[in-house]
Write an enzyme that holds these catalytic residues in place. Structure first.
Site, short mmCIF file in Angstrom:
data_model
loop_
_atom_site.label_atom_id
_atom_site.label_comp_id
_atom_site.label_asym_id
_atom_site.label_seq_id
_atom_site.Cartn_x
_atom_site.Cartn_y
_atom_site.Cartn_z
N GLU A 94 47.02 62.58 72.95
CA GLU A 94 48.23 61.95 71.83
C GLU A 94 48.72 60.62 72.27
OE1 GLU A 94 49.92 62.36 69.26
OE2 GLU A 94 51.00 64.26 69.18
N ASP A 95 49.28 59.87 71.05
CA ASP A 95 49.63 58.74 71.68
C ASP A 95 51.09 58.95 72.40
OD1 ASP A 95 51.00 59.92 69.39
OD2 ASP A 95 50.79 57.88 68.18
N ASP A 98 56.85 63.72 71.25
CA ASP A 98 58.13 63.32 70.82
C ASP A 98 58.80 64.74 70.98
OD1 ASP A 98 60.50 62.23 70.10
OD2 ASP A 98 60.18 62.14 67.90
N PHE A 147 62.90 54.30 69.56
CA PHE A 147 61.64 54.03 68.72
C PHE A 147 60.75 53.02 69.20
CE2 PHE A 147 59.09 53.48 65.14
CZ PHE A 147 58.78 54.95 64.55
N ARG A 160 50.45 48.66 64.52
CA ARG A 160 49.64 49.51 65.43
C ARG A 160 48.91 48.63 66.35
NH1 ARG A 160 49.57 54.95 64.03
NH2 ARG A 160 50.11 55.39 61.88
P1 IMP Z 1 56.28 65.36 67.60
O1 IMP Z 1 55.21 66.27 66.98
O2 IMP Z 1 57.42 65.38 67.44
O3 IMP Z 1 55.62 65.38 69.39
O4 IMP Z 1 55.59 63.69 67.20
C1 IMP Z 1 54.42 63.17 67.62
C2 IMP Z 1 54.13 62.28 66.54
O5 IMP Z 1 55.46 61.40 66.03
C3 IMP Z 1 53.35 61.05 67.25
O6 IMP Z 1 52.01 61.37 67.38
C4 IMP Z 1 53.77 59.50 66.55
O7 IMP Z 1 53.01 59.73 65.43
C5 IMP Z 1 55.19 60.01 65.99
N1 IMP Z 1 56.20 59.46 66.69
C6 IMP Z 1 57.28 60.16 67.62
N2 IMP Z 1 57.79 59.20 68.12
C7 IMP Z 1 57.51 58.01 67.93
C8 IMP Z 1 57.79 56.28 68.07
O8 IMP Z 1 58.81 56.29 68.94
N3 IMP Z 1 57.18 55.55 67.40
C9 IMP Z 1 55.96 55.74 66.69
N4 IMP Z 1 55.75 57.10 66.11
C10 IMP Z 1 56.56 58.06 67.01
#
Ligand code: IMP
Length: 170
Positions: A94-95, A98, A147, A160
């Site tokens: 994953e990138d 969150d 963010f 990106r």
């Molecule tokens: P999660 O499912 O809430 O863990 O969210 C993961 C996804 O939310 C990541 O793969 C990102 O695409 C997006 N995301 C969460 N935080 C950020 C951020 O600070 N910047 C950009 N994308 C984010």
């Protein structure tokens, strides 16, 4: 609009080398199926696999989540992997983690396909927001609840391509 550098290109590069070494050691030369989560992980995963020495089979998985709604808290698979991972070593990449929803749901989905092992890697983790705790095996950087953009991460589809992680200040 101002973008403040949060994690430099040099720091990212050297951390990725360390993570690649750690992964190589853990798998001891066995093949690893690396699954990158679209869209954000595309740059991280490209750099990570090029630093790895283990034999790699690569594919992407696409997932979208519906956050902050009344929805089920589930994710939708927008693109599935083609490879059969049964009996294989998998590293899901994953990138950013969150809330943890995306990676934890993908972990469950891939585990159902009976891999030999599955490990989770993420470049960034925002522990402040975690609602779906997952155990991350390979973590680049733990970050504050901000963010961030760049190095694969977007704001509305943009930024990106930045070679570093920045903080978007509107
Ligand atoms: P999660 O499912 O809430 O863990 O969210 C993961 C996804 O939310 C990541 O793969 C990102 O695409 C997006 N995301 C969460 N935080 C950020 C951020 O600070 N910047 C950009 N994308 C984010």
């Amino acid at each position: 609009m101002a973008i403040e550098t949060y994690i430099s290109q040099e720091k990212i590069e050297s951390r990725i080398k360390e993570l690649a070494r750690q992964i190589d050691q853990d798998f001891g030369g066995e093949e690893v199926v690396v699954v990158g989560v679209l869209n954000g992980a595309f740059i991280f995963v490209a750099d990570l696999i090029r630093q790895m020495k283990s034999p790699v089979y690569f594919d992407f998985i696409g997932a979208s989540s519906y956050k902050g709604t009344e929805s089920t808290g589930k994710i939708t698979i927008t693109k599935d992997i083609k490879v059969d991972i049964k009996g294989k070593n998998v590293v899901l990449v994953e990138d950013i983690v969150d809330t943890g929803l995306t990676i934890s749901e993908l972990n469950v989905l891939l585990k159902e396909r009976e891999p030999k092992s599955i490990k989770l890697a993420t470049l960034l983790h925002k522990p402040a927001k975690t609602a779906h705790p997952v155990s991350i095996d390979y973590l680049g950087f733990e970050i504050e609840d901000k963010f961030v953009i760049g190095y694969g991460l977007d704001f509305d589809g943009r930024y990106r391509e930045l070679p570093y992680i920045g903080i978007y200040n509107g």
